[in-house]
Design an enzyme around this catalytic site. Structure first.
Site, short mmCIF file in Angstrom:
data_model
loop_
_atom_site.label_atom_id
_atom_site.label_comp_id
_atom_site.label_asym_id
_atom_site.label_seq_id
_atom_site.Cartn_x
_atom_site.Cartn_y
_atom_site.Cartn_z
N LYS A 34 -26.97 -52.71 48.70
CA LYS A 34 -27.62 -53.15 49.94
C LYS A 34 -26.50 -53.62 50.80
O LYS A 34 -25.36 -54.07 50.36
CB LYS A 34 -28.46 -54.36 49.95
CG LYS A 34 -28.03 -55.58 48.95
CD LYS A 34 -29.25 -56.47 48.55
CE LYS A 34 -28.70 -57.82 47.91
NZ LYS A 34 -29.80 -58.64 47.45
N TYR A 250 -7.57 -72.72 71.30
CA TYR A 250 -8.80 -73.17 71.88
C TYR A 250 -9.03 -74.66 71.47
O TYR A 250 -9.13 -75.21 70.20
CB TYR A 250 -10.05 -72.25 71.48
CG TYR A 250 -10.05 -71.07 72.42
CD1 TYR A 250 -10.08 -71.04 73.90
CD2 TYR A 250 -10.01 -70.06 71.57
CE1 TYR A 250 -10.30 -69.66 74.46
CE2 TYR A 250 -10.12 -68.61 72.19
CZ TYR A 250 -10.38 -68.86 73.96
OH TYR A 250 -10.49 -67.59 74.26
C1 LIG Z 1 -29.20 -58.95 46.08
C2 LIG Z 1 -30.21 -58.89 44.82
C3 LIG Z 1 -29.75 -58.52 43.55
C4 LIG Z 1 -28.15 -58.47 43.33
O1 LIG Z 1 -27.57 -59.91 43.11
P1 LIG Z 1 -26.21 -60.19 42.94
O2 LIG Z 1 -26.30 -61.54 42.57
O3 LIG Z 1 -25.42 -59.81 43.89
O4 LIG Z 1 -25.84 -59.38 41.56
C5 LIG Z 1 -30.57 -58.40 42.44
N1 LIG Z 1 -31.95 -58.49 42.82
C6 LIG Z 1 -32.42 -58.58 44.16
C7 LIG Z 1 -33.92 -58.96 44.12
C8 LIG Z 1 -31.35 -59.02 45.10
O5 LIG Z 1 -31.96 -59.38 46.13
#
Ligand SMILES: *Cc1c(COP(=O)(O)O)cnc(C)c1O
Length: 355
Positions: A34, A250
């Site tokens: 993702k 800044y």
């Molecule tokens: C993002 C996500 C993962 C992956 O988690 P990590 O901690 O990056 O391994 C797994 N399951 C769900 C439902 C997620 O949203």
């Protein structure tokens, strides 16, 4: 081309995968890709995951699933050889995209089961997400029996997600495990998926049939068995000398206590470098630490390079922003966040390279 470059070590990614394989040899490993592989870029990472042998990918939203499917199609891979699970946003308006691009929904509500009963296709076997205590997604325990009775199609897996897997002693871990186990009677034929990266380290009783691995592959979690896989470098745009008492950046938040040399580098918060690291973060020129002085600007950052030999701290010289000496996890700690956010914030000006 903008000089900021993120170099991803695909060999280190493969070593991280091997660690999870060793920890949970009996579980299928699905890759969570993702948010464009946590900012690393699906175009560079997915081919490496295919080399390893991954056939299951998780994305958050349908458009991300379409991008993964198109990448697989471009390699002439039949849709049925790879499963793309979409965690969020399944409803009647998005359903056509699931069917067209062979995206497998994660069902999170009773209405979604009904929708799949009516319009789903047998070639795709959905997952059913159960809420066991995170209270973010998935069916409530009081709905599990109804869900089981409504199902007219086989599920691939029931799944749930741990809220506190990075805190092994947290009580919620065992409470969620027990709640998940109470679901098994309702879905007796179904495979199970519980652990993501941190959960895998909680022990074998958390592994079940499929791990959902994101951060552990990409090295964005501080764990001694997980290797850093990224190096972010950029260039020095100019070096100047400042007087004792001079202000930098800044808000004039930094005042020099001596004559100093200041390097201005090509990176800023627009590239995802946390502004929270103003006057706090550290970068490296070769093996020498160079602290940030002044505020992080949108496009440039100022570093104290007084102690670096002039031929190294010069216009065009290379600065390592994240790497083995100061990892994304170190930056995350200093910026009061997590490695996941450091990676996913990386901006579009940063070139991704894979080696
Ligand atoms: C993002 C996500 C993962 C992956 O988690 P990590 O901690 O990056 O391994 C797994 N399951 C769900 C439902 C997620 O949203």
């Amino acid at each position: 081309m903008h000089p900021a470059t993120l170099t991803v070590s695909l060999n280190a990614l493969k070593r991280n995968d091997a660690t999870f394989k060793r920890l949970a040899p009996h579980s299928t490993r699905a890759a969570v890709v993702k948010a464009d592989c946590y900012g690393l870029g699906i175009g560079g990472i997915i081919p490496a995951l295919l080399d390893i042998g991954y056939t299951r990918f998780f994305v958050a939203y349908p458009d991300e699933g379409i991008a993964v499917r198109q990448l697989l199609n471009a390699r002439a891979i039949p849709a049925s050889d790879y499963t793309i699970y979409v965690l969020c946003d399944f409803h009647k308006n998005t359903l056509p995209a699931y069917l067209e691009f062979s995206l497998t929904p994660v069902l999170n509500a009773l209405e979604q089961i009904v929708l799949w009963n009516e319009q789903g296709v047998p070639a795709l076997r959905p997952l059913l997400q159960l809420n066991t205590g995170m209270n973010r997604c998935g069916l409530e325990e009081t709905e599990w029996a109804t869900a089981a009775s409504k199902l007219t199609f086989p599920l691939a897996y029931i799944m749930t997600h741990l809220a506190c897997a990075d805190e092994p002693e947290h009580l919620l871990n065992t409470q969620q495990l027990q709640a998940f186990q109470r679901a098994f009677a309702h879905f007796p034929e179904c495979k199970k998926s519980l652990a993501a990266s941190w959960g895998t380290f909680l022990g074998e009783q958390y592994h079940y049939d499929m791990l959902r691995l994101g951060t552990g592959l990409y090295g964005a979690m501080p764990h001694p068995l997980v290797e850093n896989i990224v190096t972010l470098t950029t260039k020095i745009l100019e070096v100047r000398q400042i007087d004792k008492g001079a202000a930098v950046g800044y808000g004039a938040t930094y005042h020099s206590d001596a004559v100093k040399r200041v390097a201005t580098i090509a990176l800023g918060y627009a590239d995802g470098y946390p502004r929270e690291l103003s006057n706090i973060g550290v970068m490296y020129i070769e093996e020498t630490a160079v602290p940030i002085i002044g505020r992080v600007s949108m496009d440039v950052i100022t570093l104290d390079v007084t102690h670096v030999p002039e031929h190294k701290a010069r216009e065009g010289g290379i600065v390592t922003v994240y790497g083995k000496n100061y990892t994304i996890n170190d930056a995350a700690t200093d910026a009061n966040t997590i490695g996941y956010e450091i990676l996913t914030r990386l901006g579009r000006r940063v070139t991704r390279r894979y080696k």
